[in-house]
Write an enzyme that holds these catalytic residues in place. Structure first.
Site, PDB file in Angstrom:
ATOM      1  CB  ILE A 717     -36.884  21.269  37.208  1.00 41.77           C
ATOM      2  CG1 ILE A 717     -35.649  22.042  36.720  1.00 41.77           C
ATOM      3  CG2 ILE A 717     -37.446  20.391  36.103  1.00 41.77           C
ATOM      4  CD1 ILE A 717     -34.521  21.134  36.248  1.00 41.77           C
ATOM      5  N   GLY A 718     -37.433  24.164  39.124  1.00 45.36           N
ATOM      6  CA  GLY A 718     -37.010  24.786  40.373  1.00 45.36           C
ATOM      7  C   GLY A 718     -37.006  26.299  40.273  1.00 45.36           C
ATOM      8  N   GLY A 720     -35.757  29.978  42.588  1.00 44.62           N
ATOM      9  CA  GLY A 720     -35.077  30.565  43.728  1.00 44.62           C
ATOM     10  C   GLY A 720     -35.278  32.063  43.729  1.00 44.62           C
ATOM     11  CB  VAL A 725     -33.656  25.597  37.403  1.00 41.10           C
ATOM     12  CG1 VAL A 725     -32.829  24.543  36.657  1.00 41.10           C
ATOM     13  CG2 VAL A 725     -32.752  26.434  38.298  1.00 41.10           C
ATOM     14  CE  LYS A 741     -28.816  29.949  39.465  1.00 43.74           C
ATOM     15  NZ  LYS A 741     -27.709  29.723  40.435  1.00 43.74           N
ATOM     16  CG  ASP A 843     -27.229  29.411  49.517  1.00 45.63           C
ATOM     17  OD1 ASP A 843     -27.620  29.229  50.680  1.00 45.63           O
ATOM     18  OD2 ASP A 843     -27.994  29.657  48.577  1.00 45.63           O
TER      19      ASP A 843
END
Length: 1005
Positions: A717-718, A720, A725, A741, A843
């Site tokens: 779902i993500g 970086g 994640v 994560k 961040d």
């Protein structure tokens, strides 16, 4: 009987009749069409072509564009009475998407074309140049790209040309100077370059010119001084340089002059006020202008707003404002009006008494030195916002301040005021935010403050003495109270503990208060934070405190409390931080403390507790709790190095049963050994957990592998720089969805990010922070290091998704956006001001803001977090700090991370949420930024920069006005938070208060 010839003749005659009848019908039909569509069908077909290129018509405005109606009766169409030809095409704000048909150029009788505020894309058809009768062309607030067509010069009767808020590029075409009747040219908010061309000065009919927020570059042409009829001139944020030509100051009809946010240099002419007598608005903020402010500005008697903030003006401020009776806004902040501390350095304040319409006066960080004159009390009773913070004002605060009965915000913090707080301050009945913090006020807190229904009161960090006035109990709207770091004595008045409105924070720490906590504390059932630390409070902790069931932070350390922890504390299940250290408390540690699932930090140190220390819950992590200085404790985790607890009943052994006891003891020992060995074996068979997370549910690599279906890409779902994640379901989490994560440990800085995030989560817990479930530090099946963090799954994704992902067909409403921003600000206020240790997130950006089922915002990703004053997670000055576009400018030159940096990131985030534009959008170049883009819109053009999806048309003019005011107030917060100078950024606690006020207004519309 008829002959064949007669029959043939009859048949021929019938056929002729039939053909004649058919021809008649055809002619009648043609006549009907001709009558329906005028003398020709050009307009009809042009409009059908227009409709054919519309790909989305959400309000079905073009439904009536069919054969059932004459085109003059179609929605948005007006025709001339004589020729029945289209003269007006009006389709503003209809949500239309598609391209503009070139056949519109065939509407040869068209005089007015209004397509404002839609989503037309592609280029502007050059065929529009055929419309010689066209007078008004409004194509603004669309998505047109390409260049401005050169043959628009064919529209020889054009008076108003609006092309603003598109994506037009290139330069202003030289053919434009042929539009000899042009009175208004509005081309702001595009990507135009090539400067402001000198030939525009030839259009002597020009009355209004706006090119703001284009990367034009160049200087202001002297030829614009030929625009003798000009009343409006806005070229702010155009990357202009050089000085302002003297010819501009000869345009005596100018009403509004805005050249804000450029690189303009030089000084203002000494006669500016005499040369521009009609000036109502002067906006020169954010340039490099120098010199003194000309005294002749005093002669601009019609001036309404005056903004010269963020320049390098110097010298004594000597403008005589007494003639500016219509002025309502003065922004002079961030200049250097240095005086010599002489008696008349602040004399200009005396002249403001005649400005009866003054609403806002901003003078913070102006290097003002001196005593605030008593004439401050003579200012307008309409004045609602006054800030003199961050100057060098000293002496007493004049009692006349109480005459400013219209004030809603008064900021006098961080000066050198001394003496008593005047009792007249109790007359400020409308005030919502009062900050006197960071001064040297002494004496008592005046009882008269109790006359106010304050929302926020900051009196911290002064030298105030005496008792806390019980009259504060009359402040029925008080939701925050800060009295910390003073010299207050006496007891805590029960009256302030009986205010149900006190829901956010009560901070009276670091004083000399005595006595016990009144039982009336139970009234504060909705209070989130209570800090009574470092006083001389005594007695037992009242059981009534257990009724404050909403508490997330309770700080009682550094007092003289005795007795046990009340059993009523079992109701404080929402507590995240509990510190009762440095008291005289005794008894055993209650079992319910180990069952609180939200408790992140517990400090019981330096008391007289006895008995066994638990090993579960918060007690499973030595860094999450402290029991130092309690000499009678035993047991607990091995790392505590406490003595073992004695077996209960060991003193009851009797000789007659000696043998029996030996047998029983031996048996028990064997059983315990077996249990120990089995447990040890089971523990050894599981991957090791980070010692910093032992208080959490323990999970293994295998469990996370299973929960995410082998870290399947379908569950991704993500991603970086340091992690991926995954969505998953953990069996031991009641089958609820989780977010896992997984750190990319091969990526440089990933391990440091993991440690930073663990340290941060160990110290925090808040409704608006992403809830962490556990962490895993182990190895995978190939023996590689594996580290992961497990969070509560947020089903509504991130704010970034809602703003920029095409997968989200619905958009955030205005109310949702303000709610989300309030949630984020509340979380930052907690991190910066409510934690035991100040935490800088580092961040903050939309992709790190997650939304739950109820669209409540949760701040996540603490991989760059820094705990100030602990020596932990101290980021290198040369390392990456934050994300481009959101990181404050001082990080780029090596400055350390601070809470002010988070405020900057929040300001950019707010502006992105409200405008829908990323700070890295392609339009932001050549000196243009998201901050400047928003800044230029204040105060009257905010609607033009707001994301269309956020604006909801109101049913009444009054409601629409309120919405516009709320939009302006919100954008101002974002701009104030994202200024370059860290000390000048709005304090996050004030941001929370302001956003809540805006929410209250919107919810009542």
């Amino acid at each position: 009987m008829k002959s064949p010839q007669a029959i043939i003749h009859l048949s021929s005659s019938s056929l002729i009749s039939f053909l004649f009848y058919g021809l008649a019908i055809t002619c009648l039909t043609s006549a009907a069409i001709s009558a329906s569509y005028g003398s020709n069908e050009t307009d009809y077909h042009a409009l059908l072509s227009f409709k054919s290129m519309i790909t989305h018509d959400p309000y079905k405005v073009l439904t009536s564009w069919n054969h059932s109606f004459h085109f003059c009766d179609w929605s948005g169409i007006s025709c001339g009475k004589r020729h029945k030809r289209v003269t007006v095409l009006w389709l503003q704000s209809q949500g239309l998407e598609g391209s503009l048909s070139p056949h519109v150029g065939n509407l040869s009788f068209l005089r007015e074309l209004y397509l404002r505020n839609n989503s037309f894309k592609g280029t502007i058809p050059h065929e529009l140049g055929r419309l010689s009768r066209l007078r008004y062309l409004y194509l603004n607030r669309n998505k047109f790209s390409g260049v401005i067509p050169t043959n628009l010069s064919g529209c020889s009767n054009l008076e108003d040309l609006w092309l603003s808020r598109n994506k037009l590029a290139g330069s202003i075409p030289k053919e434009m100077n042929l539009l000899s009747k042009l009175t208004r040219l509005v081309i702001n908010d595009n990507k135009l370059t090539g400067g402001i061309p000198p030939f525009l000065g030839n259009i002597t009919s020009m009355e209004g010119f706006s090119a703001a927020r284009n990367p034009l570059g160049g200087s202001i042409p002297d030829t614009l001084g030929l625009w003798k009829s000009l009343t409006e001139f806005d070229s702010g944020e155009c990357n202009l340089y050089g000085s302002i030509p003297h010819s501009i100051f000869n345009l005596s009809l100018l009403v509004n002059l805005s050249l804000a946010v450029n690189h303009l240099t030089g000084s203002l002419p000494s006669e500016i006020g005499n040369q521009l007598p009609n000036l109502e608005g002067l906006q020169l903020r954010d340039n490099h202008l120098t010199g003194v402010l000309p005294l002749s500005i005093s002669n601009c008697s019609k001036l309404g707003y005056f903004e010269i903030s963020n320049n390098s003006f110097s010298g004594k401020l000597e403008i005589d404002f007494s003639k500016l009776r219509d002025i309502y806004l003065i922004r002079l902040q961030n200049n250097n009006f240095h005086g010599r501390g002489e008696a008349d350095d602040l004399r200009f304040i005396d002249s403001l008494k005649n400005c009866t319409r003054l609403v806002r006066l901003e003078l913070y960080n102006c290097n003002l030195i001196g005593v605030l004159p008593i004439s401050i009390g003579n200012l307008s009773d309409q004045l609602s916002y006054l800030t003199l913070e961050d100057n060098q004002l000293f002496g007493n605060l004049p009692s006349g301040i109480g005459s400013l009965v219209g004030l809603t915000t008064l900021g006098l913090g961080h000066n050198l005021f001394k003496g008593n707080i005047p009792t007249t301050i109790g007359k400020l009945q409308k005030i919502q935010a009062l900050s006197l913090s960071g001064n040297q006020f002494s004496g008592p807190i005046p009882d008269a403050i109790g006359n106010l229904s304050l929302l926020t009161l900051y009196l911290d960090s002064n030298k105030l003495e005496g008792h806390i006035p019980s009259s504060l109990g009359n402040c029925t709207n008080l939701n925050e109270l800060y009295l910390a770091d003073n010299r207050l004595t006496g007891k805590i008045p029960k009256q302030i503990l009986q205010l149900p409105s006190l829901t956010i924070f009560l901070d009276i720490s670091y004083n000399n208060l005595s006595g016990s906590i009144p039982s009336e504390i139970k009234v504060l059932k909705m209070l989130s934070g209570l800090d009574l630390s470092y006083n001389n409070l005594s007695g037992t902790i009242p059981s009534s405190l257990g009724e404050c069931s909403s508490l997330t932070m309770l700080l009682l350390e550094g007092n003289l409390f005795q007795g046990i922890i009340p059993s009523s504390f079992i109701s404080l299940r929402a507590l995240e931080v509990l510190d009762i250290s440095q008291n005289n408390l005794s008894g055993i540690i209650p079992q319910f403390l180990e069952k609180w699932k939200y408790l992140e930090y517990l400090n019981l140190s330096f008391n007289d507790f006895e008995g066994e220390v638990p090993v579960v819950g918060v007690f499973a992590n030595t860094s999450a709790f402290s029991v130092l200085g309690n000499d009678r404790l035993c047991g607990g985790l091995v790392t505590l190095k406490l003595p073992k607890c004695k077996e209960a009943g060991s003193k009851k052994k009797r000789f007659p049963f000696f043998i029996l006891v030996i047998v029983i003891a031996s048996t028990l020992l064997i059983v315990l050994c077996c249990v120990y060995l089995l447990c040890k074996k089971k523990r050894n068979s599981q991957p090791s957990q980070s010692s910093g997370n032992e208080r959490f549910l323990k999970v293994s690599y295998n469990q996370l592998l299973k929960a995410t279906d082998g870290f399947s890409t379908t569950n991704l779902i993500g991603e970086g720089g340091h992690s991926s994640v995954y969505k998953g379901i953990l069996d031991s989490n009641d089958d609820k969805s989780i977010a896992v994560k997984v750190l990319h440990l091969q990526s440089r800085g990933a391990h440091k990010s993991f440690i930073a995030e663990c340290e941060a989560w160990r110290n925090i817990r808040h409704r608006n922070l992403l809830k962490i479930i556990t962490s895993c530090s182990s190895t995978d099946f190939q023996g590689n290091d594996f580290k992961a963090l497990v969070y509560e799954f947020m089903p509504n994704g991130s704010v970034h998704d809602w703003l920029h992902s095409s997968a989200y067909t619905s958009k955030l409403s205005l109310l949702q956006r303000i709610n989300i921003l309030r949630d984020i600000a509340t979380a930052l206020d907690y991190l910066h001001n409510r934690c035991q240790t100040t935490i800088v997130h580092g961040d903050l950006k939309p992709s790190n803001i997650l939304l739950d089922d109820d669209m409540v915002a949760h701040v996540g990703d603490f991989g760059l977090a820094r705990l100030l004053g602990t020596g932990l997670n101290q980021n290198s000055s040369t390392g990456v700090k934050g994300t481009i576009g959101y990181a404050p400018p001082e990080y780029g030159i090596g400055s350390e991370m601070t809470s002010c940096g988070d405020v900057y990131s929040f300001g950019i985030l707010l502006l992105e949420v409200m405008t829908g534009k990323k700070p890295t959008d392609g339009m932001f170049n050549d000196g243009l930024s998201l901050h400047k883009f928003a800044y230029m819109a204040l105060p009257d053009q905010v609607v033009d920069v707001i994301d269309n999806d956020a604006i909801v048309l109101q049913s009444t003019e009054a409601n629409a006005k309120k919405v516009e005011e709320c939009l302006a107030a919100t954008i101002k917060i974002g701009v104030s938070c994202s200024v370059d100078s860290p000390p000048q950024r709005m304090k996050i606690e004030i941001v929370v208060n302001e956003l809540q006020r805006i929410l209250d207004v919107l919810q009542n519309i």
